[in-house]
Design a protein around this motif. Structure first.
Motif, PDB file in Angstrom:
ATOM      1  N   THR A  72       0.850  -1.184   0.000  1.00 45.20           N
ATOM      2  CA  THR A  72       0.000   0.000   0.000  1.00 45.20           C
ATOM      3  C   THR A  72       0.890   1.240   0.000  1.00 45.20           C
ATOM      4  O   THR A  72       2.105   1.148   0.223  1.00 45.20           O
ATOM      5  CB  THR A  72      -0.910   0.043   1.239  1.00 45.20           C
ATOM      6  OG1 THR A  72      -0.076   0.173   2.405  1.00 45.20           O
ATOM      7  CG2 THR A  72      -1.778  -1.205   1.342  1.00 45.20           C
ATOM      8  N   ARG A  73       0.276   2.379  -0.218  1.00 48.83           N
ATOM      9  CA  ARG A  73       1.013   3.644  -0.167  1.00 48.83           C
ATOM     10  C   ARG A  73       1.670   3.801   1.201  1.00 48.83           C
ATOM     11  O   ARG A  73       2.828   4.195   1.305  1.00 48.83           O
ATOM     12  CB  ARG A  73       0.049   4.799  -0.447  1.00 48.83           C
ATOM     13  CG  ARG A  73       0.679   6.160  -0.506  1.00 48.83           C
ATOM     14  CD  ARG A  73      -0.380   7.197  -0.926  1.00 48.83           C
ATOM     15  NE  ARG A  73       0.187   8.488  -1.142  1.00 48.83           N
ATOM     16  CZ  ARG A  73       0.303   9.430  -0.195  1.00 48.83           C
ATOM     17  NH1 ARG A  73      -0.136   9.195   1.024  1.00 48.83           N
ATOM     18  NH2 ARG A  73       0.831  10.605  -0.478  1.00 48.83           N
ATOM     19  N   TYR A  91       6.259   5.083  -4.971  1.00 47.43           N
ATOM     20  CA  TYR A  91       4.892   4.556  -4.958  1.00 47.43           C
ATOM     21  C   TYR A  91       4.099   5.039  -6.177  1.00 47.43           C
ATOM     22  O   TYR A  91       3.514   4.237  -6.907  1.00 47.43           O
ATOM     23  CB  TYR A  91       4.149   4.923  -3.670  1.00 47.43           C
ATOM     24  CG  TYR A  91       2.762   4.329  -3.693  1.00 47.43           C
ATOM     25  CD1 TYR A  91       2.578   2.975  -3.459  1.00 47.43           C
ATOM     26  CD2 TYR A  91       1.648   5.092  -4.014  1.00 47.43           C
ATOM     27  CE1 TYR A  91       1.319   2.394  -3.536  1.00 47.43           C
ATOM     28  CE2 TYR A  91       0.383   4.531  -4.103  1.00 47.43           C
ATOM     29  CZ  TYR A  91       0.223   3.182  -3.853  1.00 47.43           C
ATOM     30  OH  TYR A  91      -1.023   2.614  -3.956  1.00 47.43           O
ATOM     31  N   GLU A  92       4.076   6.345  -6.400  1.00 48.42           N
ATOM     32  CA  GLU A  92       3.229   6.914  -7.452  1.00 48.42           C
ATOM     33  C   GLU A  92       3.681   6.547  -8.863  1.00 48.42           C
ATOM     34  O   GLU A  92       2.851   6.317  -9.737  1.00 48.42           O
ATOM     35  CB  GLU A  92       3.151   8.436  -7.322  1.00 48.42           C
ATOM     36  CG  GLU A  92       2.328   8.900  -6.149  1.00 48.42           C
ATOM     37  CD  GLU A  92       0.859   8.477  -6.226  1.00 48.42           C
ATOM     38  OE1 GLU A  92       0.273   8.490  -7.322  1.00 48.42           O
ATOM     39  OE2 GLU A  92       0.308   8.130  -5.170  1.00 48.42           O
ATOM     40  N   VAL A  95       5.349   1.626  -8.060  1.00 45.69           N
ATOM     41  CA  VAL A  95       4.564   0.567  -7.420  1.00 45.69           C
ATOM     42  C   VAL A  95       3.117   0.593  -7.916  1.00 45.69           C
ATOM     43  O   VAL A  95       2.588  -0.425  -8.372  1.00 45.69           O
ATOM     44  CB  VAL A  95       4.626   0.671  -5.876  1.00 45.69           C
ATOM     45  CG1 VAL A  95       3.710  -0.358  -5.231  1.00 45.69           C
ATOM     46  CG2 VAL A  95       6.060   0.488  -5.388  1.00 45.69           C
ATOM     47  N   LYS A  96       2.475   1.739  -7.849  1.00 46.74           N
ATOM     48  CA  LYS A  96       1.073   1.858  -8.258  1.00 46.74           C
ATOM     49  C   LYS A  96       0.870   1.482  -9.728  1.00 46.74           C
ATOM     50  O   LYS A  96      -0.027   0.682 -10.043  1.00 46.74           O
ATOM     51  CB  LYS A  96       0.596   3.281  -7.959  1.00 46.74           C
ATOM     52  CG  LYS A  96      -0.872   3.516  -8.122  1.00 46.74           C
ATOM     53  CD  LYS A  96      -1.178   4.929  -7.632  1.00 46.74           C
ATOM     54  CE  LYS A  96      -2.546   5.408  -7.995  1.00 46.74           C
ATOM     55  NZ  LYS A  96      -2.756   6.793  -7.534  1.00 46.74           N
ATOM     56  N   GLN A  99       1.192  -2.275 -10.131  1.00 48.96           N
ATOM     57  CA  GLN A  99       0.000  -2.949  -9.602  1.00 48.96           C
ATOM     58  C   GLN A  99      -1.161  -2.839 -10.586  1.00 48.96           C
ATOM     59  O   GLN A  99      -1.861  -3.822 -10.854  1.00 48.96           O
ATOM     60  CB  GLN A  99      -0.393  -2.346  -8.255  1.00 48.96           C
ATOM     61  CG  GLN A  99       0.580  -2.657  -7.149  1.00 48.96           C
ATOM     62  CD  GLN A  99       0.321  -1.866  -5.889  1.00 48.96           C
ATOM     63  OE1 GLN A  99      -0.289  -0.798  -5.908  1.00 48.96           O
ATOM     64  NE2 GLN A  99       0.802  -2.385  -4.764  1.00 48.96           N
ATOM     65  N   THR A 100      -1.353  -1.651 -11.141  1.00 49.93           N
ATOM     66  CA  THR A 100      -2.443  -1.432 -12.100  1.00 49.93           C
ATOM     67  C   THR A 100      -2.251  -2.291 -13.344  1.00 49.93           C
ATOM     68  O   THR A 100      -3.189  -2.941 -13.814  1.00 49.93           O
ATOM     69  CB  THR A 100      -2.514   0.069 -12.490  1.00 49.93           C
ATOM     70  OG1 THR A 100      -2.708   0.828 -11.302  1.00 49.93           O
ATOM     71  CG2 THR A 100      -3.639   0.327 -13.471  1.00 49.93           C
TER      72      THR A 100
END
Length: 108
Positions: A72-73, A91-92, A95-96, A99-100
């Motif tokens: 998670t963030r 993260y932005e 990682v995000k 995940q998308t």
């Protein structure tokens, strides 16, 4: 084991201040799918994207591809013990999107 140390996206460029543009490396026009990455693959990915110092936090915490996809963030911002600025970018911008992309590729 994938080697991202040699991955150079044409959109990634060294800035005058020594930082690197943090766009994700792409494979065949898509972000890579980290679901089968070992810890070393995660570390190499972040080293290749310009987060050499922060990549070691993923190694210290033994974050493999499956763990990366579950982060998670808050996990990235507080669980890795890295500075806030790089943690937000990791993260932005990495990682995000990973995940998308993983969710999209598994939904089809």
């Amino acid at each position: 084991m994938k080697n991202y140390c040699n991955v150079k996206d044409p959109d990634m460029e060294d800035k005058a201040n020594g930082s690197v543009d943090t766009k994700s490396p792409v494979e065949n026009g898509q972000l890579p799918d980290p679901s089968n990455w070992a810890v070393a693959d995660v570390v190499n990915y972040f080293k290749a994207t310009g987060f050499e110092e922060q990549a070691m936090a993923f190694q210290d915490q033994e974050i493999d591809g499956k763990s990366l996809l579950l982060m998670t963030r808050n996990d990235v911002l507080t669980g890795l013990s890295i500075k806030l600025g790089p943690a937000l970018k990791i993260y932005e911008y990495h990682v995000k999107p990973l995940q998308t992309q993983h969710l999209k590729s598994n939904a089809s």
